[in-house]
Design a protein around this motif. Structure first.
Motif, PDB file in Angstrom:
ATOM      1  N   PHE A  19      -3.827 -66.728 -16.100  1.00 20.91           N
ATOM      2  CA  PHE A  19      -2.890 -65.669 -15.732  1.00 20.91           C
ATOM      3  C   PHE A  19      -2.053 -65.242 -16.933  1.00 20.91           C
ATOM      4  CE2 PHE A  19      -3.517 -67.969 -11.658  1.00 20.91           C
ATOM      5  CZ  PHE A  19      -4.072 -66.921 -10.934  1.00 20.91           C
ATOM      6  N   ILE A  20      -1.782 -63.937 -17.012  1.00 18.40           N
ATOM      7  CA  ILE A  20      -0.981 -63.398 -18.116  1.00 18.40           C
ATOM      8  C   ILE A  20       0.446 -63.104 -17.678  1.00 18.40           C
ATOM      9  CG2 ILE A  20      -2.995 -62.466 -19.301  1.00 18.40           C
ATOM     10  CD1 ILE A  20      -2.150 -59.659 -18.283  1.00 18.40           C
ATOM     11  N   ALA A  21       0.692 -63.191 -16.396  1.00 20.20           N
ATOM     12  CA  ALA A  21       2.043 -62.987 -15.854  1.00 20.20           C
ATOM     13  C   ALA A  21       2.057 -63.543 -14.432  1.00 20.20           C
ATOM     14  CB  ALA A  21       2.406 -61.501 -15.838  1.00 20.20           C
ATOM     15  N   ASP A  24       4.970 -61.345  -9.802  1.00 21.50           N
ATOM     16  CA  ASP A  24       5.941 -60.248  -9.905  1.00 21.50           C
ATOM     17  C   ASP A  24       5.964 -59.613 -11.298  1.00 21.50           C
ATOM     18  OD1 ASP A  24       6.975 -62.332 -11.349  1.00 21.50           O
ATOM     19  OD2 ASP A  24       8.955 -62.310 -10.408  1.00 21.50           O
ATOM     20  N   GLY A  25       5.000 -59.978 -12.141  1.00 19.17           N
ATOM     21  CA  GLY A  25       4.942 -59.410 -13.489  1.00 19.17           C
ATOM     22  C   GLY A  25       5.774 -60.171 -14.511  1.00 19.17           C
ATOM     23  N   SER A  26       6.432 -61.234 -14.076  1.00 19.30           N
ATOM     24  CA  SER A  26       7.282 -61.976 -15.016  1.00 19.30           C
ATOM     25  C   SER A  26       6.420 -62.801 -15.971  1.00 19.30           C
ATOM     26  CB  SER A  26       8.224 -62.904 -14.250  1.00 19.30           C
ATOM     27  OG  SER A  26       7.473 -63.838 -13.504  1.00 19.30           O
ATOM     28  N   ARG A  72       0.025 -49.064 -18.049  1.00 20.95           N
ATOM     29  CA  ARG A  72       1.328 -48.596 -17.573  1.00 20.95           C
ATOM     30  C   ARG A  72       2.255 -49.741 -17.159  1.00 20.95           C
ATOM     31  NH1 ARG A  72       3.350 -44.149 -14.538  1.00 20.95           N
ATOM     32  NH2 ARG A  72       5.472 -44.619 -13.926  1.00 20.95           N
ATOM     33  N   ARG A  73       1.719 -50.731 -16.471  1.00 16.72           N
ATOM     34  CA  ARG A  73       2.590 -51.803 -15.971  1.00 16.72           C
ATOM     35  C   ARG A  73       3.025 -52.748 -17.097  1.00 16.72           C
ATOM     36  NH1 ARG A  73      -0.750 -51.494 -10.999  1.00 16.72           N
ATOM     37  NH2 ARG A  73      -1.938 -53.344 -11.598  1.00 16.72           N
ATOM     38  N   THR A  74       2.301 -52.732 -18.188  1.00 10.98           N
ATOM     39  CA  THR A  74       2.728 -53.498 -19.363  1.00 10.98           C
ATOM     40  C   THR A  74       3.804 -52.721 -20.136  1.00 10.98           C
ATOM     41  OG1 THR A  74       0.605 -54.612 -19.511  1.00 10.98           O
ATOM     42  CG2 THR A  74       1.879 -54.495 -21.542  1.00 10.98           C
ATOM     43  N   TYR A  75       3.681 -51.403 -20.134  1.00 15.72           N
ATOM     44  CA  TYR A  75       4.627 -50.521 -20.847  1.00 15.72           C
ATOM     45  C   TYR A  75       5.964 -50.405 -20.114  1.00 15.72           C
ATOM     46  CZ  TYR A  75       6.076 -46.044 -23.080  1.00 15.72           C
ATOM     47  OH  TYR A  75       6.734 -45.040 -23.742  1.00 15.72           O
ATOM     48  N   ALA A  96      -1.695 -44.209 -18.161  1.00 13.11           N
ATOM     49  CA  ALA A  96      -0.817 -44.004 -17.008  1.00 13.11           C
ATOM     50  C   ALA A  96      -1.197 -42.716 -16.302  1.00 13.11           C
ATOM     51  CB  ALA A  96       0.632 -43.928 -17.466  1.00 13.11           C
ATOM     52  N   ARG A  97      -0.938 -42.725 -15.005  1.00 16.03           N
ATOM     53  CA  ARG A  97      -1.195 -41.520 -14.205  1.00 16.03           C
ATOM     54  C   ARG A  97       0.148 -40.885 -13.865  1.00 16.03           C
ATOM     55  NH1 ARG A  97      -4.578 -45.594 -12.347  1.00 16.03           N
ATOM     56  NH2 ARG A  97      -6.732 -45.237 -12.979  1.00 16.03           N
ATOM     57  N   GLY A  98       0.203 -39.589 -14.041  1.00 20.95           N
ATOM     58  CA  GLY A  98       1.407 -38.856 -13.640  1.00 20.95           C
ATOM     59  C   GLY A  98       2.631 -39.177 -14.466  1.00 20.95           C
ATOM     60  N   ASP A 110      -4.678 -40.419 -19.372  1.00 21.69           N
ATOM     61  CA  ASP A 110      -4.981 -40.520 -17.942  1.00 21.69           C
ATOM     62  C   ASP A 110      -6.478 -40.273 -17.780  1.00 21.69           C
ATOM     63  OD1 ASP A 110      -5.317 -40.303 -15.240  1.00 21.69           O
ATOM     64  OD2 ASP A 110      -3.713 -38.845 -14.929  1.00 21.69           O
ATOM     65  N   GLY A 111      -7.235 -41.329 -17.508  1.00 19.34           N
ATOM     66  CA  GLY A 111      -8.679 -41.154 -17.348  1.00 19.34           C
ATOM     67  C   GLY A 111      -9.432 -42.350 -17.901  1.00 19.34           C
ATOM     68  N   ASP A 112     -10.744 -42.196 -17.938  1.00 19.90           N
ATOM     69  CA  ASP A 112     -11.638 -43.270 -18.383  1.00 19.90           C
ATOM     70  C   ASP A 112     -11.290 -43.693 -19.824  1.00 19.90           C
ATOM     71  OD1 ASP A 112     -13.729 -44.922 -19.062  1.00 19.90           O
ATOM     72  OD2 ASP A 112     -15.313 -43.527 -18.453  1.00 19.90           O
ATOM     73  N   GLY A 134      -4.119 -56.952 -17.360  1.00 16.07           N
ATOM     74  CA  GLY A 134      -5.406 -57.315 -16.807  1.00 16.07           C
ATOM     75  C   GLY A 134      -6.184 -56.154 -16.206  1.00 16.07           C
ATOM     76  N   ASN A 135      -5.470 -55.201 -15.669  1.00 10.92           N
ATOM     77  CA  ASN A 135      -6.115 -54.027 -15.071  1.00 10.92           C
ATOM     78  C   ASN A 135      -6.829 -53.220 -16.156  1.00 10.92           C
ATOM     79  OD1 ASN A 135      -5.917 -50.982 -14.543  1.00 10.92           O
ATOM     80  ND2 ASN A 135      -5.642 -51.773 -12.475  1.00 10.92           N
ATOM     81  N   LEU A 136      -6.119 -52.879 -17.206  1.00 11.51           N
ATOM     82  CA  LEU A 136      -6.724 -52.114 -18.300  1.00 11.51           C
ATOM     83  C   LEU A 136      -7.812 -52.942 -18.985  1.00 11.51           C
ATOM     84  CD1 LEU A 136      -6.780 -49.550 -20.014  1.00 11.51           C
ATOM     85  CD2 LEU A 136      -5.013 -50.588 -21.471  1.00 11.51           C
ATOM     86  N   HIS A 138      -9.842 -55.136 -17.777  1.00 15.77           N
ATOM     87  CA  HIS A 138     -11.114 -55.169 -17.055  1.00 15.77           C
ATOM     88  C   HIS A 138     -11.878 -53.857 -17.230  1.00 15.77           C
ATOM     89  CE1 HIS A 138     -14.169 -55.605 -13.975  1.00 15.77           C
ATOM     90  NE2 HIS A 138     -13.934 -56.895 -14.058  1.00 15.77           N
ATOM     91  N   GLN A 139     -11.172 -52.737 -17.292  1.00 20.82           N
ATOM     92  CA  GLN A 139     -11.856 -51.462 -17.519  1.00 20.82           C
ATOM     93  C   GLN A 139     -12.535 -51.432 -18.886  1.00 20.82           C
ATOM     94  OE1 GLN A 139      -9.499 -47.888 -16.383  1.00 20.82           O
ATOM     95  NE2 GLN A 139      -7.967 -49.400 -15.774  1.00 20.82           N
ATOM     96  N   LEU A 140     -11.966 -52.174 -19.835  1.00 17.35           N
ATOM     97  CA  LEU A 140     -12.492 -52.160 -21.201  1.00 17.35           C
ATOM     98  C   LEU A 140     -13.364 -53.379 -21.513  1.00 17.35           C
ATOM     99  CD1 LEU A 140      -9.335 -50.777 -22.990  1.00 17.35           C
ATOM    100  CD2 LEU A 140     -11.593 -49.715 -22.982  1.00 17.35           C
TER     101      LEU A 140
END
Ligand SMILES: NC(=O)c1ccc[n+]([C@@H]2O[C@H](COP(=O)([O-])OP(=O)(O)OC[C@H]3O[C@@H](n4cnc5c(N)ncnc54)[C@H](OP(=O)(O)O)[C@@H]3O)[C@@H](O)[C@H]2O)c1
Length: 194
Positions: A19-21, A24-26, A72-75, A96-98, A110-112, A134-136, A138-140
């Motif tokens: 786990f990297i956090a 709750d992201g802490s 985004r959640r890391t930023y 990030a989206r939006g 925003d995108g692939d 972790g989200n980003l 896995h995409q990469l």
């Protein structure tokens, strides 16, 4: 490497259970002192954020990276404390989206991420740091050439994983390892290709 000549390196702190956090992201449970820190700051000075550099009065040159990719959640925690350009010494891409532009030094994407990453790999320069999360990551996953884990002797049972996404087998070779006196390990894995 999958394409190009520049490496994509996922350099990240992890618990023994991956786990990297926390949930709750802490991430405050990763010790911010100890013998590993001095060594890591020499090996990976790029990972010292701009506001920390300013606070401690250091501004080391880039050694391995000149570009960083951030989810985004890391930023967001940086934004929350008013830091809009956390790695001003690097070219920064935030996925990030939006989210409208937050800082002239930060490019919002925003995108692939794969086409951008492949373009970046073909550019001349130092390596590309995948900061997370972790989200980003896995995409990469298919594009990661090197995985550098700061492995802490901590187990938390639940949290944000190193890679958040569907089951996928990827093989790596352990290229280098270093164990610090406090039990933290620096593990460098090279991606097996072909
Ligand atoms: N231990 C370490 O060394 C380390 C390193 C980095 C991060 N972390 C921690 O990891 C946690 C965050 O990881 P996480 O996996 O939850 O999230 P993350 O990867 O940082 O960010 C995921 C978010 O980024 C945006 N995003 C991702 N891919 C996108 C795309 N292709 N296009 C547009 N937007 C995209 C989406 O946000 P929106 O849809 O909301 O815009 C998505 O929800 C934080 O707690 C952070 O502190 C720890």
């Amino acid at each position: 490497m999958a394409t190009g000549t520049r490496k994509l390196t996922y350099y990240v702190a992890s618990t023994v259970d991956g786990f990297i956090a926390g949930p709750d992201g802490s991430w405050e449970f990763f010790p911010v002192e100890g013998e590993h820190l001095a060594d890591l700051s020499v090996r990976y000075p790029e990972a010292i954020p701009t506001h920390v550099r300013q606070a401690i009065g250091v501004d080391p040159a880039n050694v391995g990276f000149d570009t960083v990719l951030v989810g985004r959640r890391t930023y967001q925690p940086a934004l929350d404390i008013g830091v809009t350009s956390p790695y001003a010494h690097l070219k920064q891409y935030v996925f990030a989206r939006g989210l409208t532009s937050t800082d002239p030094e930060v490019e919002i994407v925003d995108g692939d991420p794969i086409p951008l990453l492949r373009k970046l790999k073909h550019e001349h320069g130092l390596g590309i740091w995948l900061c997370g999360g972790g989200n980003l990551a896995h995409q990469l996953l298919d594009e990661i050439d090197e995985l550098v884990l700061k492995l802490y002797p901590i187990v938390i049972g639940e949290g944000i994983p190193l890679f958040a996404g569907p089951f996928q087998v990827n093989n790596y070779t352990l290229a280098e390892s270093h164990t610090y006196g406090n039990g933290v390990m620096l593990l460098t894995y090279a991606r097996n290709r072909g």
